[in-house]
Design an enzyme around this catalytic site. Structure first.
Site, short mmCIF file in Angstrom:
data_model
loop_
_atom_site.label_atom_id
_atom_site.label_comp_id
_atom_site.label_asym_id
_atom_site.label_seq_id
_atom_site.Cartn_x
_atom_site.Cartn_y
_atom_site.Cartn_z
N GLY A 72 0.80 -1.22 0.00
CA GLY A 72 0.00 0.00 0.00
C GLY A 72 0.83 1.26 0.00
O GLY A 72 0.57 2.20 -0.77
N TYR A 85 -7.77 -18.06 6.46
CA TYR A 85 -7.27 -16.98 5.62
C TYR A 85 -7.74 -17.13 4.18
O TYR A 85 -8.23 -16.18 3.57
CB TYR A 85 -5.74 -16.95 5.68
#
Length: 249
Positions: free
Chosen positions: A19, A150
Site C-alpha cells: 500500500g 485466511y
C-alpha cells in the site's frame, strides 16, 4: 508518465508494504493520496514518506463504526475520489484443529467485513469512471494445510469484487482484484513463527515459485496501479495473479 495527474486515490492498509509503495508511486505520477493504517509506527512512517497534503488516517478495518468515520473524512477532506484500493488485511496460519472463534473473527472482521462496510460507505465518493482494486490472495487456489481461514476470507472478498464490478458498471466504475503470492515485506508478520521456522518456510515457499524468489512490494503495487489507472480502462471483474507463477503448479 503521469497516469494519476489530477486524480485522488484512497488506499486502505496504505501505511506499509504494498500500500505504501503504491502511494509513493501515485504521488510520483502526479496524484493525491490518502492512506489508512492502525500501527502508530506505520502511520508515522507514511507521514514522513508522503508529501505534505497527503492524508494519513488511523482507521481500524475491524471496527464497524470506523467505516462510517472513513467515509465521512474522505468526503469532507478529499471530495470525490478517482481510485480506491482496498488493501487492509492480514493472515494468520495454524492447524485447522486449533481454529477458534477469535482467530476466525479476527481475520473475517478485517479481511471481509472491513472491505464490505468501507465499500458501502465509499461508493458515493467514487467518481463516475473511477476504479477500485481489491487485494485478494493466491491462498484460495493453493489448499494450504494451515490456511483454511485466511483462504476463506480472501476467497470471499474476491467473490465480492466481481459483484461490485457488475453493480458499478453502469457508472463506468471498474472493480478488479490482485492476488499476491509471497511478497517479502511483512509476509510473516502475525504468523507467530520463530526465526528458524521463518527460514524453513521461506525456502519451502521459494521452491513452489517458478521464478524462485519472493516478490517485493513495488512489483505488487505496480499491478494494482495499472488497474487503478486509465491504462486498464476496459478491464473489470478480473483478477491478476502476482505470484511469480506459484499458481501454475
Amino acid at each position: 508518465m503521469n497516469r494519476f495527474e489530477g486524480k485522488r486515490v484512497l488506499i486502505t492498509g496504505g501505511t506499509s508494504g504494498m500500500g505504501l509503495a503504491g502511494a509513493k508511486m501515485i504521488v510520483a505520477e502526479g496524484g493525491e493520496v490518502a492512506v489508512t493504517g492502525t500501527s502508530q509506527d506505520h502511520l508515522d512512517e507514511a507521514g514522513e514518506a508522503l508529501p505534505s497534503g497527503s492524508l494519513v488516517l488511523r482507521n481500524d478495518a475491524s471496527d464497524p463504526e470506523a467505516a462510517k468515520e472513513l467515509g465521512a473524512k474522505v468526503k469532507e477532506q478529499m471530495g470525490g475520489i478517482d481510485g480506491l484500493w482496498l488493501n487492509a488485511g492480514f493472515g494468520k496460519f495454524g492447524p485447522n484443529k486449533k481454529v477458534d472463534k477469535d482467530m476466525f473473527r479476527g481475520m473475517t472482521d478485517v479481511n471481509v467485513m472491513g472491505p464490505f462496510l468501507q465499500m458501502a460507505e465509499l461508493i458515493p465518493a467514487i467518481n463516475d469512471g473511477g476504479s477500485v482494486v481489491v487485494t485478494a490472495s493466491v491462498s484460495p487456489y493453493l489448499g494450504q494445510p494451515m490456511g483454511a481461514v485466511y483462504a476463506s476470507t480472501k476467497g470471499a472478498i474476491r467473490a465480492a469484487s466481481r459483484s461490485w464490478a457488475s453493480d458499478l458498471a453502469e457508472r463506468n466504475i471498474r472493480v478488479n482484484s490482485i492476488a499476491p503470492g509471497p511478497i517479502e515485506t511483512n509476509f510473516f508478520d502475525g504468523m507467530g513463527l520463530d526465526e528458524e521456522q521463518v527460514e524453513e518456510m521461506s525456502e519451502q515457499i521459494k521452491s513452489q515459485v517458478p521464478l524462485g524468489r519472493f516478490g517485493n512490494s513495488e512489483e505488487a503495487a505496480q499491478v494494482a496501479l495499472f488497474l487503478l489507472s486509465d491504462q486498464a480502462s476496459y478491464v473489470t471483474g478480473s483478477e491478476y495473479m502476482v505470484d511469480g507463477g506459484m499458481t501454475l503448479r
